[in-house]
Structures are given as C-alpha cells and as structure tokens.
Write a protein that holds these residues in place. Structure first.
Motif, PDB file in Angstrom:
ATOM      1  N   VAL A 118       0.849  -1.166   0.000  1.00 36.18           N
ATOM      2  CA  VAL A 118       0.000   0.000   0.000  1.00 36.18           C
ATOM      3  C   VAL A 118       0.892   1.225   0.000  1.00 36.18           C
ATOM      4  O   VAL A 118       1.753   1.375   0.854  1.00 36.18           O
ATOM      5  N   VAL A 119       0.668   2.122  -0.953  1.00 33.24           N
ATOM      6  CA  VAL A 119       1.447   3.340  -1.027  1.00 33.24           C
ATOM      7  C   VAL A 119       0.511   4.496  -0.699  1.00 33.24           C
ATOM      8  O   VAL A 119      -0.533   4.661  -1.332  1.00 33.24           O
ATOM      9  N   GLU A 120       0.886   5.285   0.304  1.00 28.99           N
ATOM     10  CA  GLU A 120       0.067   6.434   0.678  1.00 28.99           C
ATOM     11  C   GLU A 120       0.820   7.711   0.348  1.00 28.99           C
ATOM     12  O   GLU A 120       2.016   7.804   0.525  1.00 28.99           O
ATOM     13  N   ASP A 121       0.077   8.720  -0.025  1.00 28.08           N
ATOM     14  CA  ASP A 121       0.688  10.017  -0.322  1.00 28.08           C
ATOM     15  C   ASP A 121       0.783  10.855   0.907  1.00 28.08           C
ATOM     16  O   ASP A 121       0.070  10.984   1.771  1.00 28.08           O
TER      17      ASP A 121
END
Length: 121
Positions: A118-121
């Motif tokens: 999961v990549v979060e900004d």
C-alpha cells in the motif's frame, strides 16, 4: 501414346514451387550442378515414382530403387534426388521461440492480503 507422354515428361523441366518457390538454384540448398540435374531429371524420376511411366533402362530402374529407398545413391543424379528428398521431408520447425514458459495464471495475484503493498501520499 506412351512414347509421346514419355518424351513430354523427359523434356519438361522439374520445378517444386511448394518447397522451392524461387527454384533450386536460388534456394541455397543445392549446388549449381545439383540444381541443373534436378530440373533436367526430376520430372522423369517423379513420373517413375508415380507409376506414370515404366522404367526402360537399367539407369531408370536404379533411379527408381534409390527414390524408393531400396538402394544407396551412386550416381550424381541419384545423390541429387536423395538430397532433395531429405530436404523436403525434414521435420518442420514450429516456432523459433517455442512455447511460452510462463502463462497468464502465473502472474495473477493470489487472494492473500499479507503481501499487498500500500502506497500512501
């Protein structure tokens, strides 16, 4: 009638447009001499194989025996015909790259959530 047919067959040049569409000489499989021999004598040998004409001499009987595989080739015409038969009857290659080693199923994401990124900004 058989002599007219035989004369016509012996004078007709032999071509195999299916396997050699540009001719024997341009194929790279045969020498110049072998290509000439095939075009001169190939029609007669093919007619002998298809029983369209009967062999009239010992040479023609020898050609027929070589074409059937009953005898080893001795003369240059017999060797050229044997080489031609070996070339057209070789196994065909399906693809240069073969079959794919990986299938689409190997790249599908499994149902487990433990290795999700999961990549979060």
């Amino acid at each position: 009638m058989a002599t007219i047919n035989r004369d016509f067959i012996t004078k007709k040049p032999f071509n195999d447009f299916k396997n050699y569409p540009y001719g024997f000489a341009r194929s790279g499989d045969f020498s110049i001499r072998e290509a000439e021999l095939l075009s001169q004598h190939g029609s007669l040998i093919a007619a002998l194989m298809n029983v369209e004409v009967e062999p009239m001499s010992a040479e023609e009987q020898s050609l027929l025996a070589v074409a059937r595989g009953e005898k080893a080739a001795e003369t240059t015409v017999e060797k050229a015909w044997s080489k031609y038969q070996a070339r057209i009857n070789r196994p065909k290659v399906g693809s240069m790259y073969g079959r794919s080693r990986y299938t689409d199923e190997a790249f599908e994401i499994s149902g487990g959530d433990d290795d999700d990124l999961v990549v979060e900004d």
